[in-house]
Write an enzyme that holds these catalytic residues in place. Sequence first.
Site, PDB file in Angstrom:
ATOM      1  N   GLU A 128       0.824  -1.214   0.000  1.00 12.06           N
ATOM      2  CA  GLU A 128       0.000   0.000   0.000  1.00 12.06           C
ATOM      3  C   GLU A 128       0.858   1.265   0.000  1.00 12.06           C
ATOM      4  OE1 GLU A 128      -2.975   0.174  -0.810  1.00 12.06           O
ATOM      5  OE2 GLU A 128      -3.375  -1.967  -0.737  1.00 12.06           O
ATOM      6  N   GLY A 182      10.261   6.854  -6.790  1.00  8.46           N
ATOM      7  CA  GLY A 182       9.779   8.224  -6.602  1.00  8.46           C
ATOM      8  C   GLY A 182       9.092   8.412  -5.258  1.00  8.46           C
ATOM      9  N   TYR A 183       8.763   9.654  -4.940  1.00  9.53           N
ATOM     10  CA  TYR A 183       8.100   9.998  -3.674  1.00  9.53           C
ATOM     11  C   TYR A 183       8.834   9.332  -2.510  1.00  9.53           C
ATOM     12  CZ  TYR A 183       4.488  11.485  -6.853  1.00  9.53           C
ATOM     13  OH  TYR A 183       3.817  12.097  -7.867  1.00  9.53           O
ATOM     14  N   TYR A 242      -6.641   6.762   2.895  1.00  9.90           N
ATOM     15  CA  TYR A 242      -6.629   5.687   1.895  1.00  9.90           C
ATOM     16  C   TYR A 242      -5.925   4.442   2.439  1.00  9.90           C
ATOM     17  CZ  TYR A 242      -5.093   2.832  -1.917  1.00  9.90           C
ATOM     18  OH  TYR A 242      -4.831   1.738  -2.688  1.00  9.90           O
ATOM     19  N   ASP A 289      -9.380   6.346  -3.925  1.00  7.07           N
ATOM     20  CA  ASP A 289      -8.177   6.831  -4.610  1.00  7.07           C
ATOM     21  C   ASP A 289      -8.607   7.455  -5.943  1.00  7.07           C
ATOM     22  OD1 ASP A 289      -8.806   4.717  -6.236  1.00  7.07           O
ATOM     23  OD2 ASP A 289      -6.788   3.847  -6.248  1.00  7.07           O
ATOM     24  N   SER A 326       4.911  15.170  -9.714  1.00 10.31           N
ATOM     25  CA  SER A 326       3.447  15.288  -9.706  1.00 10.31           C
ATOM     26  C   SER A 326       2.972  16.699 -10.055  1.00 10.31           C
ATOM     27  CB  SER A 326       2.886  14.852  -8.354  1.00 10.31           C
ATOM     28  OG  SER A 326       3.479  15.594  -7.331  1.00 10.31           O
TER      29      SER A 326
END
Length: 366
Positions: free
Chosen positions: A51, A95-96, A130, A148, A313
């Site tokens: 997740e 990423g992130y 989420y 989402d 993003s």
Amino acid sequence: MHRDLPNDTKRAMHHTQIRSFRSRLLAWYRRNARTFPWRTNPTLYRTLVAEFMLQQTRADQALPYYRKFLKTLPTMRKLSEARPQTVLKLWEGLGYYRRANQLQRTARHLASQRPVMLKHLEGCPGVGAYTFAAIGSIVFGEPLPVVDGNVRRVMSRILALAVRPESTEGDKIIRTSLDRMISVRAPATWNQAIMELGARVCVPRNPKCGECPVRSWCKAFAQGKVSTYPIRSARTKGLHRNISAAVIRRKDGRVLIAQRLSTGLLPKLWEFPGGKQEKGESLRSCCKREIIEELDIDIEVGRRIAKIDHAYSHYSITLHVFECRYLQGTPKKIGCQNFRWIHVGALDAYPFPRANLPVIQMLTAT
Ligand code: SF4
């Protein structure tokens, strides 16, 4: 405006409609679900890792990262005891990157609970509504609907939602509807089914309504206005930045890499130092200035060896990479957390942002 609220009988589905909708969707999912390792044997740890990875990444992209991550760190305990750099390295390219750190902090918290309960996830780093709902339904069997991007799109078409699905009102309408629609007996299957529908059938452009199992209940389809939904805000022009980066070589062949600060974007990742081009500045001047500001050393900027476009993003960058010669000065940690002079062959041991990876490939291939 409240005409789309689900308790409005013009829009809301009746119980019998909901039951039919639910059983058609679940039957479709059972026939069509893709198999992912996190869907088989969904333990708390496996689901947690999945997740976090899936928060901003498509399932097929996340798959190889997930496999490698589970192979290297197979348990909550192993993850909680791992070196942060090991976790970041496993995340490299996904990423992130803040997610990697948040995942490890959450794992540390959960590893200390006996037994772990859903409430222990509340307030954990990186666990928003989420992730909480996803883990709550998949691992703990709680009827918590996930919302989402895929679910928002599907629901805004099903309801012909007249407001943006991300708006406060849109979010409320969608959540209220899903609370009524979710399968209490099989909440995990329901959540995965509606996300799967959004990922494979009710896709952003040209949804495959001909194959859609819930077409009979879709208001956008009935109105012939599928392309109208979801309602979007007026397009804003995406922000773009030019970045100059330096591959600085010393006489002994080592190159200089710098670690980004622990705050801000891409925290603690390593990179070829550099920064944003200012108005009226040439890319070469930008490169020289950034190296002085970040490390306080003098370099000679040579030829450009790479030009890489990359999208984040909320903005995109073009990374202009220059081959540079070290001239003088001892590097200092001014605009970076750390720095190292390393052999090109050792670059692979450090976690870099995705935009830097083609440069590493190029350097190690030569
Ligand atoms: Fe999406 Fe078309 Fe199905 Fe409606 S009928 S939910 S628009 S795929």
